[in-house]
Design an enzyme around this catalytic site. Structure first.
Site, mmCIF file in Angstrom:
data_model
loop_
_atom_site.group_PDB
_atom_site.id
_atom_site.type_symbol
_atom_site.label_atom_id
_atom_site.label_comp_id
_atom_site.label_asym_id
_atom_site.label_seq_id
_atom_site.Cartn_x
_atom_site.Cartn_y
_atom_site.Cartn_z
ATOM 1 N N CYS A 130 -116.080 56.873 15.031
ATOM 2 C CA CYS A 130 -116.519 58.168 14.518
ATOM 3 C C CYS A 130 -115.295 59.049 14.314
ATOM 4 C CB CYS A 130 -117.405 58.888 15.529
ATOM 5 S SG CYS A 130 -118.747 57.914 16.129
ATOM 6 N N GLY A 244 -122.913 39.862 10.251
ATOM 7 C CA GLY A 244 -123.500 39.038 9.194
ATOM 8 C C GLY A 244 -124.377 37.894 9.651
#
Lengths: 314, 257
Positions: A130, A244
């Site tokens: 962040c 993934g």
């Protein structure tokens, strides 16, 4: 019966397949489509102290075998979460991990301390990717000292498992894993999205409103496996492997290279029931290979090269 | 209730130039869909074909079948167009908020631009059951791309003037409203963003309620990826999600970008 569960501190995860933060909402959106009680755990969308609107559109763009996102940590804020989402999550028969995102160390601490007082929150995952507002918006997660500082400050605030989610957008992710282990984290999640970009050649504009975003999906799986493998050589704490995962074979690959458990992310958007199918598939694989515990797969890679040799290629 | 299942493809027809109608057997979706809702179709797995699902309005419901209208814009829709009878199609739906077609109005003014016609055959059927008056304004690039299906009282506009009004469908509606005063009207619109912007502005000028069906960059269609925000005029929140809080919105509640 194949053993599927594992524990972190004294928190039991019923199997080794969780859903990654930001890919499953707060768990209630998909209840028609999947029996969430069969998940190893739900990691919630990132929470900050105040609600966040998120970024303007466009926020996502599909790429080859993957997608870019720039959601901007849109979330309902910690208080609305406690009042509106936690009562539902608390009743579920699965482990609830709350993901926290913040723009200052103080905010991380405040959000965690507030959540820690409430039943139903079983563990924390810290999103360090962040922008650090005080330091001019650079990501906390690409600064090793800052990543360690956040972990050290959060550790005394809770007895619950503390998991730090690491960004791959650094030279040596294992250095980051080592410092959070030293600072008392119970586990690391590897990896968050990779910085990526796509351009619309018709308009000559970036496809995302923020120009760059986070790449996820099957496109990043080989990178994620290499990062999990690297981290597994460097630390002793458990690793949640992410990147993934689209099939049970993918999940097994992550376990073999050293992940204690996996998180399914982008593929939840396509098939919300996939994680449960993978959990079932792991049991079948264990049975077929005469294993009595799925955990026997963790780190069972048969590599005939010393990691130190491999390191010269990293 | 949202379902995800393998529906059986019944037929894919090119019903106008480069515009396809896909008919799939799905008793569950046929039973539970409402006009304005959409389904999210899996067209690939990320290795063969695209990873993410593609959203399509439910174009029409007929018995146990639902129909989807699309044109070929990329690999996903190319794959859909090549589906054969009897093939399976992984469909998730029904999704989103339906059009407000029960409301306090007598005349539905349907305004469609291009593929924006997709949700209106279904809406027309439902409006007829509600005994509403219907007038339809249909815009297409050229006459070969006009999709009429079961639409009622159709007034045509084409960009090239090959059929009907030579110009935009919104300018055709504006002309119409200058000389007609429909009884207690409500506009239902769908089409390219520029057309919907013009339609929204016209609806504000003439003071007719206008409900639009938007397209968003949907990653999931079920509210979890947060990829499809639309800006709200003055809500408690800055954005709504097109997939779950839409795709239908009243024009005066959103800012089209």
């Amino acid at each position: 019966m194949v053993k599927t569960d594992f524990t972190l501190r004294d928190v039991v995860f019923k199997n080794r397949v969780l859903v990654a933060s930001g890919t499953f909402g707060y768990g209630d959106e998909v209840k028609d489509l999947v029996d969430v009680n069969r998940l190893g755990g739900i990691i919630t969308k990132s929470l900050s102290w105040e609600p966040r609107d998120g970024n303007p559109p466009r926020r996502i763009a599909e790429t080859a075998s993957g997608m870019l996102n720039s959601i901007g940590l849109a979330n309902i804020g910690v208080h609305k979460f406690i009042n509106e989402k936690l009562p539902y999550l608390r009743e579920l028969d699965t482990t609830i991990v709350v993901n926290i995102a913040a723009s200052s160390i103080e905010e991380y601490c405040d959000v965690l301390a507030e959540l820690d007082r409430h039943d139903g929150v079983d563990a924390f995952e810290i999103n360090v990717s962040c922008p650090n507002v005080k330091e001019g918006g650079l990501s906390f997660g690409t600064d090793c000292a800052m990543t360690k500082e956040i972990t050290s400050r959060l550790r005394p605030l809770t007895e619950k498992p503390l998991i730090v989610k690491l960004t791959p957008n650094v030279a040596h992710i294992s250095e980051f894993a080592k410092v959070v282990e030293e600072a008392g984290a119970d586990a690391v999640s590897v990896i968050n999205t990779l910085v990526g970009m796509a351009v619309d050649v018709r308009t000559k504009k970036p496809k995302l409103s923020t120009v760059t975003g986070g790449l996820s999906g099957p496109a990043i799986k080989p990178i994620a496996l290499a990062k999990v493998y690297e981290v597994a050589q460097a630390v002793d704490i458990p690793i949640f492997g992410i990147g993934g995962i689209a099939s049970v074979e993918d999940a097994i690959e992550f376990l073999l290279v050293g992940a204690t458990a996996v998180q399914v992310g982008t593929l939840n958007f396509v098939d919300p029931a996939l994680s449960v199918k993978i959990a079932d598939g792991l049991v079948k694989y264990a049975e077929a290979n005469r294993l009595n515990d799925v955990g026997q797969l963790v780190g069972a890679l048969e590599a005939n090269v010393e990691f130190s040799v491999l390191q010269s290629w990293l | 209730m949202i379902v995800q299942h393998d529906a059986v493809v019944s037929v894919v027809d090119e019903i106008a130039e480069k515009i396809f109608l896909l008919r799939v057997r799905s008793p569950q979706l046929a039973e539970s869909s409402a006009p304005g809702q959409f389904v999210n179709v899996r067209v690939g797995d990320g290795r063969n074909g695209p990873l993410l699902r593609r959203p399509f309005s439910v174009c029409r419901v007929d018995g146990d079948f639902i129909e989807l209208l699309f044109n070929i814009v990329g690999e996903g829709t190319r794959r859909l167009a090549s589906k054969r009878d009897g093939e399976m199609l992984d469909v998730l739906g029904p999704l989103g908020k339906p059009f407000g077609f029960h409301g306090d109005f007598d005349t539905a003014i349907i305004v469609a631009g291009g593929l924006g016609v997709a949700p209106f055959p279904f809406l027309t059927d439902s409006l007829q059951k509600e005994e509403k008056q219907i007038v339809t304004f249909l815009g297409a690039r050229t006459r070969n791309q006009i999709v009429m299906m079961n639409l009622k009282s159709v007034k045509l506009a084409t960009d090239d003037g090959s059929s009907g009004h030579h110009g935009t469908v919104v300018s055709l509606l504006e002309q119409y409203l200058a000389t007609h005063s429909p009884q207690k009207p409500k506009i239902f619109g769908c089409g390219p963003t520029s057309m919907m912007k013009a339609l929204a502005e016209l609806s504000f000028r003439v003071g007719i309620e206008c409900e639009l069906s938007l397209e968003g960059d949907m990653g999931c269609g079920i509210g979890i990826c947060q990829g499809c925000p639309v800006e709200l005029v003055n809500g408690e929140k800055k954005y709504a999600l097109v997939c779950t809080q839409g795709p239908t919105f009243l024009a005066d509640q959103i800012i089209l970008s």
